[in-house]
Motif scaffolding. Sequence first.
Motif, mmCIF file in Angstrom:
data_model
loop_
_atom_site.group_PDB
_atom_site.id
_atom_site.type_symbol
_atom_site.label_atom_id
_atom_site.label_comp_id
_atom_site.label_asym_id
_atom_site.label_seq_id
_atom_site.Cartn_x
_atom_site.Cartn_y
_atom_site.Cartn_z
ATOM 1 N N ARG A 98 -1.188 6.449 -1.702
ATOM 2 C CA ARG A 98 -1.259 7.818 -2.199
ATOM 3 C C ARG A 98 -0.753 8.805 -1.138
ATOM 4 N NH1 ARG A 98 -4.841 10.572 -5.951
ATOM 5 N NH2 ARG A 98 -6.228 8.783 -5.996
ATOM 6 N N GLN A 147 -4.664 1.490 -1.790
ATOM 7 C CA GLN A 147 -4.441 2.578 -2.743
ATOM 8 C C GLN A 147 -4.385 3.941 -2.040
ATOM 9 O OE1 GLN A 147 -7.524 2.871 -5.763
ATOM 10 N NE2 GLN A 147 -5.932 2.862 -7.331
ATOM 11 N N ASP A 148 -5.291 4.147 -1.080
ATOM 12 C CA ASP A 148 -5.315 5.423 -0.360
ATOM 13 C C ASP A 148 -4.054 5.624 0.469
ATOM 14 O OD1 ASP A 148 -7.719 5.952 -1.470
ATOM 15 O OD2 ASP A 148 -8.920 5.459 0.313
ATOM 16 N N ARG A 197 -0.905 8.458 -7.465
ATOM 17 C CA ARG A 197 -1.944 7.461 -7.656
ATOM 18 C C ARG A 197 -1.292 6.161 -8.151
ATOM 19 N NH1 ARG A 197 -3.899 5.634 -11.969
ATOM 20 N NH2 ARG A 197 -2.943 7.300 -13.187
#
Length: 437
Positions: free
Chosen positions: A403, A399-400, A409
């Motif tokens: 991003r 996820q990071d 997100r």
Amino acid sequence: MPYDDKYWQKEEILPRKELEEIQLKRFRWVVRHAYDNVPFYRRRFREAGVHPDDVRRLEDLAKLPFTTKEDLRENYPFGLFAVPKEKLVRVHTSSGTSGKPKVVGYTARDLENWVNLCARCLYMVGLREKDVFQNMVSYTMFTGGLGMHYGAERIGAMVVPSGTGNTKRQIEYMLDFGTTAIHCTPSYALHIKEVAEGMEIDPKEIGLRIGCFGAEPWSESTRKKLEDAFGLKAFDSYGLSEMNGPGVAFECEEQNGLHVWIDHYIVEIVDPETGEPLSDGEKGELVLTPLTKEALPLIRYRTGDITFVMDDECSCGRTHPKIHRILGRADDMIIVRGINVFPSQIEHVLMSIPEVGDNYQVVITRKGALDEITVRVEVKDEFFTGELSDIERLRKKIQDRLREELGLRTNVELVEKGTLERFEGKARRVVDMRKEL
Ligand SMILES: [Zn+2]
């Protein structure tokens, strides 16, 4: 017969100035040819207030109207052809997501040019007479099969026309026939790797030297994955049926950008929204004008592919400019909460994370007024410990990284290997549920 041991044709290394002279001569021919023989172009030129006599320099290209996929569909099947049907020796089609296919046709001379363009590309990446070339793409109406088939044959390689499907059989052919070079989609190559491993065959044992991969955008991390798995060198292939098929542009030994054969195609990059020409280095939609096609002389054809021109000199000695690998399709570009996202960016992130398997899916939904993007990712067996904390840590890491790359997100869902659908042709990785509402 090759020009020498490095180049298939001497046109590959002509000084740029000479290439531009050839371009101009052919450009004036193709504009006149389209105008004289295709009523559609006569009408379009009149509407745009231009005439073939106004075309004196290469810069005059910008005065001419574009041709689009819709123009081809609306003139189905032969309305944009510039020669009578009896001069055609073959047709292919290019399927779209909806409606009539686009039909493309070839005269005998068109086929001869096309074969040599494909041979140029394959010779450039080192295919020679001694090689065994397994062609694992569709042989029917799709141009990828026959295009590369005849290119490899022209060089004198032994061609295995195995087409698509039956992956175990494909692997047996490779081992039994001594295949050294393959042509397929990058996602199919990843599937072959999985199947080989399932048969307890190390993909390296196959002995592949060259991999030609095209028909869908792929990333540097996928290249690394394929090269490491098979011990081959992976090259990016670019083409489209409307421009003959494969053989429009291809990577050389530098593996950094694809040479476009500008003695046969004029390259422009335009703003996908406004159609305004952009300069070298600026990202936009690739527009191509074929210069030698007798049957289907499409003027300023909007490919829908996003890239940019890299005007570097190349150490391979070829003087044709390079384009960056395709970044995505203008129509695939997903706009999520106002941000442009290309599926290739997501792939790039996923393939750089070692725990991630070869398959993923992107699902876009709308909750109220807000777009939600969910990336479903297969985790490699060896990393699937079943420990919730490990899974959560990996989920957060993906996820990071997403991003950082996308500026957005995303929801990340981890699934076990084998959960997501597999593809033998072009992979369909993006499901946009917003369109189905
Ligand atoms: Zn080069």
